[in-house]
Design an enzyme around this catalytic site. Structure first.
Site, PDB file in Angstrom:
ATOM      1  N   GLU A  33      -5.079 -74.767  42.469  1.00 55.66           N
ATOM      2  CA  GLU A  33      -6.476 -75.141  42.211  1.00 55.66           C
ATOM      3  C   GLU A  33      -7.204 -73.848  41.902  1.00 55.66           C
ATOM      4  OE1 GLU A  33      -7.568 -78.087  42.005  1.00 55.66           O
ATOM      5  OE2 GLU A  33      -6.304 -79.371  43.251  1.00 55.66           O
TER       6      GLU A  33
ATOM      7  N   LYS B  17      -1.922 -69.299  55.067  1.00 56.14           N
ATOM      8  CA  LYS B  17      -2.627 -68.023  55.159  1.00 56.14           C
ATOM      9  C   LYS B  17      -4.093 -68.229  54.780  1.00 56.14           C
ATOM     10  CE  LYS B  17      -3.528 -64.673  52.361  1.00 56.14           C
ATOM     11  NZ  LYS B  17      -4.867 -64.225  52.780  1.00 56.14           N
TER      12      LYS B  17
END
Lengths: 281, 481
Positions: free
Chosen positions: B256, B182
């Site tokens: 992250e 996405k």
């Protein structure tokens, strides 16, 4: 002639290199499989855990800063001290588990050999899990594994000595410090293990050992903001999800190990650090 | 003395064709969406296209396609064949690099100089690098014949849209996983162009699926029971929400997240190079960089000199049209992000720090923020603690090396840091002390597919890039799950 009266041991906690009782003053009974009383064991509190984390944090930078060779020597020295106490461990395990001395000795031998195996990794980790990286530019670039900091561990219920060794050794060999909750059911070998640590050259605070109720203390391990990682192999599967959620607050690295003896267990509580530096005249 | 002014040097946008509306890329084909939202050019607020808003059914279809492709095709294919697909993709990305660069700058607002010279070449390089891993997984460090996880759900941010796609998809595919990705709500266009690349490369249907949308689409992907592995790049708050969501499951995750990187300048640093490094550290990509050097720590005895030179340098930063090849600082990616930057900068004013920006005229339309530094910042200020994710630098000072390290590490983040010094032993000492996953010594903001990237503490879980990053998409043959 009177039979000699045995001098019995008081089992306490191991925090910052000392053997305090629980600040709560609580104890619980360690029993054999037949329900017979063996000894009173300290029932550690949340405050004891917090004191242990402070001790672990204070010891961490110096322990990580020791040379890998030095850490390896200290860990090997612990194996030497363990060897001298084989009979004591075997007696405790046999009583707690209701097994024969021979069977208990087998676990002790495995535990000592396992400790030696992990000790030897101290100065090889960077070679196995580090790298120099050939980046597309005039830079020297390398990645090294570093200890994470303070790691908590909930040791498994069974194999009270071997499980403890499997929890502690991979955490501290890389330069982490630890707070470990011993087997609730069979806490005595853990405190004998602490006596070994206290008489070896391991700096105070590197390994802290608590005894107590898993269900009471494990959630506080998970939510403690100064614990960087957590081994929950000893937590029941049904409780692991809540523990993981509580650990999200500081994105704790939480792992369950399947019992395999592998350096991955060491790397699970290490961070990879990558450094770039230009090359030029 | 004669001075020369820059003449505009516009990159032509004729190389890109943007359709008025896009659907999702599922099972090798574009499929229509139900609802749509606009993606705009943040430099002038022009509507570029209408993008499908992925819902739970779209995610369902995409995960199913990825599962079928995983079971039937991708996990059974020899590594060397998977590798050749990745090489194909890398080559097509190189061939269409200019098209990607222009499209990226249009949708994101970043200067064409950066999309052309950094984002797009690095994205191609990531595929090229990981292509070579596909048939060498035995050497990844997890023992013989490591296995992929299965279907990877990947959610990427808007700051480096195509590059983050490459960081996610390349290692996943090399390891034998299939993916549902996405893209960020505000920057979906290069991901949709990448879908065309997958078609040109004849990648088997379902190996890569792209579902566009917003946070709800991302949640549906995270929560989908058919997903085995989550990879997310974005804010620490969302990262924590994902970690909570997957806690009861067996899903693996790479996260992250945010950063508040310290850029430490010792008094023996080469000042002119350092000033360039400071500018690159915080003004690269409008400061929309999780590893930005957003806290400048200057040794007290050189602070005045460095700041004077930094201001002279900042006055030369050219802010404006992202498609102008002379532009250094482009548009802020969205109105929402601009609002966040303004709010934090205002807190810097009200908490007592001193704001400075060079005189520069900002375009009327679009979202813009002048390069800005705050001096007199203390550790307690919000601008020293919170990630601004914009072209705003907080300047602090220190007296001793130990104080520099203490200040640098005094943050829940641990993604990046910089060290500037001419003394090798001091650099190595500082890099040893710093709690950060990536440390740039006498440089900043350098990236490479061979170089692991990722953070300590609340900057996330795991690494991306290099052998370390690859292992996040693999498990040992003996692993139970």
């Amino acid at each position: 002639m009177n039979e000699r009266l045995e001098v019995k041991k008081t089992y306490k906690l191991f925090i910052g290199g000392a053997f305090p009782r629980s600040e709560s003053g609580r104890t619980y009974e360690a029993k054999g499989p037949d329900g017979a009383f063996i000894a009173n064991s300290s029932l550690a509190s949340r405050k004891d855990l917090r004191d242990a984390v402070v001790a672990a944090r204070n010891a961490q930078i110096r322990w990580a800063g020791a040379t890998a060779y030095n850490r390896g020597q200290i860990l090997y020295r612990i194996a030497e001290m363990l060897e001298g106490r084989r009979a004591q461990f075997a007696t405790e395990i046999a009583a707690l588990d209701g097994i024969s001395l021979q069977e208990a000795e087998l676990e002790v031998h495995t535990a000592i050999d396992r400790w030696v195996w992990y000790a030897g990794w101290s100065d090889k980790l960077a070679a196995i899990n580090g790298s120099t990286n050939p980046v597309a530019g005039p830079f020297y670039n390398f990645t090294i594994p570093e200890p994470m900091g303070v790691i908590g561990a909930i040791a498994p219920e069974n194999q009270s000595l071997l499980g403890l060794v499997d929890a502690i050794a991979p955490i501290i060999v890389s330069g982490n410090t630890t707070v470990v909750l011993a087997s609730t059911r069979a806490p005595l070998p853990a405190m004998t293990f602490a006596e070994v640590l206290a008489t070896s050259d391991l700096p105070a605070g590197v390994c802290n050992i608590l005894t107590g109720q898993k269900s009471e203390l494990a959630p506080w391990f998970a939510s403690h903001m100064d614990i960087d990682g957590l081994d929950i192999s000893g937590v029941d599967e049904s409780s692991r999800s809540d523990i993981k959620i509580a650990g999200v607050e500081n994105l704790k690295r939480i792992h369950v190990f399947d019992g395999a003896t592998t350096p991955q267990r060491i790397f699970a509580f290490m961070e990879a650090k990558t450094v770039w530096h230009p090359i030029g005249v | 003395m004669t001075t020369f002014e820059y003449a505009p040097a516009l990159e032509s946008r004729s190389i890109v064709t943007i359709k008025p509306e896009y659907g999702h890329f599922i099972n090798g084909a574009f499929v229509d969406g139900v609802d749509h939202f606009a993606t705009i050019n943040p430099a002038n607020e022009e509507i570029l296209s209408r993008i499908a808003l992925g819902n739970a059914e779209d995610i369902d279809r995409a995960v199913d396609a990825a599962r079928v492709a995983y079971e039937a095709t991708w996990s059974k294919m020899p590594g060397k064949e998977r590798g050749k697909y990745l090489y194909r993709i890398a080559r097509i990305m190189q061939e269409r690099a200019r098209e990607f660069a222009v499209l990226e700058s249009l949708d994101n607002g970043k200067p064409i100089r950066e999309s052309r010279d950094i984002d797009i070449p690095l994205a191609g390089a990531h595929f090229f690098y990981h292509a070579g891993w596909a048939d060498k997984l035995d050497y990844a460090g997890l023992g013989h014949a490591p296995r992929p996880h299965g279907v990877a759900g990947q959610i990427i941010p808007w700051n480096f849209p195509l590059l983050m796609l490459a960081w996610k998809i390349a290692p996943a595919l090399a390891a034998g996983n299939t993916v549902v990705l996405k893209p960020a709500e505000t920057t979906p266009l290069t991901a949709l162009l990448f879908a065309q690349v997958c078609q040109q490369a004849e990648l088997p249907a379902g190996v890569v699926n792209i579902v566009t949308g917003d946070g709800r689409t991302g949640s549906a992907l995270v929560d989908h029971p058919g997903v085995d592995k989550i990879a997310f790049t974005g804010s620490t708050d969302v990262g924590k929400a994902i970690a909570r969501a997957i806690a009861p499951t067996k899903k693996k995750a790479t996260l992250e997240l945010g950063g508040k990187g310290a850029n430490i300048v010792f008094d023996d640093a080469p000042i002119d190079e350092t000033v360039e490094g400071i500018v690159n550290g915080i003004f690269f990509n409008q400061g929309h960089v999780c590893c930005a050097g957003s806290r400048l720590l200057l040794q007290e005895n050189i602070a005045e000199e460095v700041l004077a030179k930094l201001k002279v340098r900042m006055a030369k930063i050219r802010v404006g049209d992202p498609l102008d090849k002379n532009t250094d600082l482009g548009a802020i990616n969205s109105a929402a992000q601009l609002g966040k930057i303004r709010e934090l900068a205002t807190s810097g004013d009200s908490e007592g720090a001193q704001r400075w920006s060079p005189a520069c005229s900002l375009p009327k339309n679009g979202f813009w923020f002048a390069p800005t530094i705050f001096t007199g910042v203390t550790q307690a200020h919000r601008i020293a603690r919170e990630e601004i994710f914009g072209p705003v630098l907080s300047v602090l000072t220190f007296r001793t090396p130990a104080e520099a390290i203490e200040k640098a590490n005094n943050t829940p983040y641990g993604l990046s840091a910089g060290v500037w010094s001419e003394k090798g032993s001091r650099i190595l000492w500082a890099t040893q002390q710093l709690k950060a996953g990536v440390i740039w010594a006498n440089t900043f903001n350098k990236f490479d597919p061979a170089s692991p990237f990722g953070g300590y503490k609340e900057s996330g879980w795991g690494r991306e890039g290099g052998r370390h990053g690859l292992t996040a998409y693999l498990k040992s043959a003996e692993a139970q799950q």
